[in-house]
Design an enzyme around this catalytic site. Sequence first.
Site, PDB file in Angstrom:
ATOM      1  CG  ASN A  59      45.901  24.406  85.349  1.00 42.86           C
ATOM      2  OD1 ASN A  59      46.837  23.623  85.338  1.00 42.86           O
ATOM      3  ND2 ASN A  59      44.662  24.016  85.149  1.00 42.86           N
ATOM      4  CG  ASP A  60      47.780  26.126  81.182  1.00 44.31           C
ATOM      5  OD1 ASP A  60      47.454  24.970  81.505  1.00 44.31           O
ATOM      6  OD2 ASP A  60      47.078  26.870  80.489  1.00 44.31           O
ATOM      7  CB  VAL A  61      52.408  29.446  84.906  1.00 44.58           C
ATOM      8  CG1 VAL A  61      51.893  30.338  83.801  1.00 44.58           C
ATOM      9  CG2 VAL A  61      51.623  29.615  86.176  1.00 44.58           C
TER      10      VAL A  61
END
Lengths: 130, 484
Positions: B403-405
């Site tokens: 997600n964040d990456v």
Amino acid sequence: MSYQIHIDGFVAIYIFMVTAFAGWVIIGRVPAILHTPLMSGSNFVHGIVVVGGLFTLLNASAPLEQVIGFFAVLLGAGNVAGGFAVTQRMLAMFKSSGQGAPHAAHGAKHAKSAKHAASAAVKPINPKKK
Amino acid sequence: MLISISQLVIGSVDLIAAFLLMFGLWRMASPVTAPSGILVAGVGMLAAVGASFLYVFTVGAAAKTHLPLNIGLAVAALLIGAGVAWWSGRKVAITAMPQAVALFNGMGGGAAGAIAAVELFGNAGHGATQLIVTLLGALIGSISLSGSVIAWAKLDSLLKKPVNVPGLQWLNGLVLMSGVLVGVYMVYAAAGGATPVVAMPHLIEIFFGIALLYGILMTLPIGGADMPVVISVYNAFTGLAVGLEGFVLQNPALMIAGMLVGAAGLLLTQLMAQAMNRSIVKILFSSFGPGAKRKQGAIKGSLKPVQASDAGIFMRYAKSVIIVPGYGLAVSQGQGKLYDFVKLLRAAGVSVKFAIHPVAGRMPGQMDVLLAEAGVPYDLIVQLADVNEEFKDADVALVIGANDVVNPEARTDKTSPIYGMPILNADQAKKCYVVKRGDGKGYAGIVNPLFYADNTFMVYGDAAAVCTSMTEAVRGLGAPAAAA
């Protein structure tokens, strides 16, 4: 003749400096793909603390020292053996395209698969091949 | 005579061991030589442990009478410690590696702390320098021990949420300060500057108590996304502690091996902090995430769910697919299923690559290990810097459990907590499939605009189950290999 090792003040700092530099250079070469095994491997390397633990325990002369020394060796031995086992297992899994059969993946078995197959197989194909 | 010979043998063996440990790490620079590297290091370690039993011949008069018991204790501790750790290290699941490493690392820190404790309680009449170094090693080792245990508990999901009490940082600072002050007072008292108000043994106990407490307090507020950095920091800490105790014990092998790991851990930590665009200090001393105060910018677009089978079939007819695996894949143990799917795609002539973000997973490089376990050849696995340009030419980016990456906010939104973090450009692919269990946010707790983009489609479900249905959908097309 004595082989007693004696390291003092500046000599110690020199050793630390050169080693830190060596460590920096050695680790800098390692590709990102190996960072987990590397961390685990360096974790194994500091397990050498068990040698210090053995020295301390063998030289213990009071019950308290013996108890703490026992734990030093116990924990150090755990560090060494665990670090080695984990690192070796991880490294054994890295294979290039040219190398032998892939390892069997462990994981949950999927009982649901048959249901998915039934719904998926009849879907119309929508090829967008370029 | 016997003493001299023992010292000569121990010195020589330790010298060789120190070399082998360094050489072993040196060989870990490539997946080809790495397996032999750990074996080389293992031989060195075994030799050093074996040789240390020669200390039996060098012990002082005071310890002579205790020697038989001490030897027995040593053998027992070695067998129990190594046996249990070996067994659990062999048995632990690959997905649980970060916890295992954290735990074994904590053991090393504990051992260093214990050695320092014996030195301190034994009060072998060292000078001030020795005492200061011993205390420093004790402090760092103890922090590493209790901190690693907390990290282990967090990674093992025994502790679910990062603890975030207002003012905790001040309390932490205070605890650390008091620990240092106790240490300074001990040095002062030992130098004859004062008669300690509290008896020395109690001071030592207080000192260790504070150090252990600090390790706990320091680790508690650190959140999931920062865990890889924490493990790396504690690895470096243990190394340092071992190096310092090596000086106290006048053992250069310990000094070298410890410092080597200290430097290595520091470098790794720095690499990771760079990959997240956060300073090490920030990670360790401020908790992650802005809280709920920050207003999420209005996100255009909507979430577009699709069936796993449709996604699978689309990829079968794509030319190139780049897969972005994340922790969700590890959680669902879907790596094997994913590789089955990839094998089908490759048989059909699709070019497939795995793109790995430096901080994907709970440990640097955890995704690489996970894929390796599934049998993915390492030449299919590419790192962020080498693959990012290829996304714009790729037909499909398949994001699984990450997600964040892949959050484009990191590029554009200055107020975002992950602003500036290099991300994988999955949004630039012609089409993007995101496999997720639900609409949840990532560990950073931020909404991901990628999921709402026009060319992004959501495949809801457990990563392993999704991979299975994708595989079956493609198989259902019949003999893909022949068609290609």
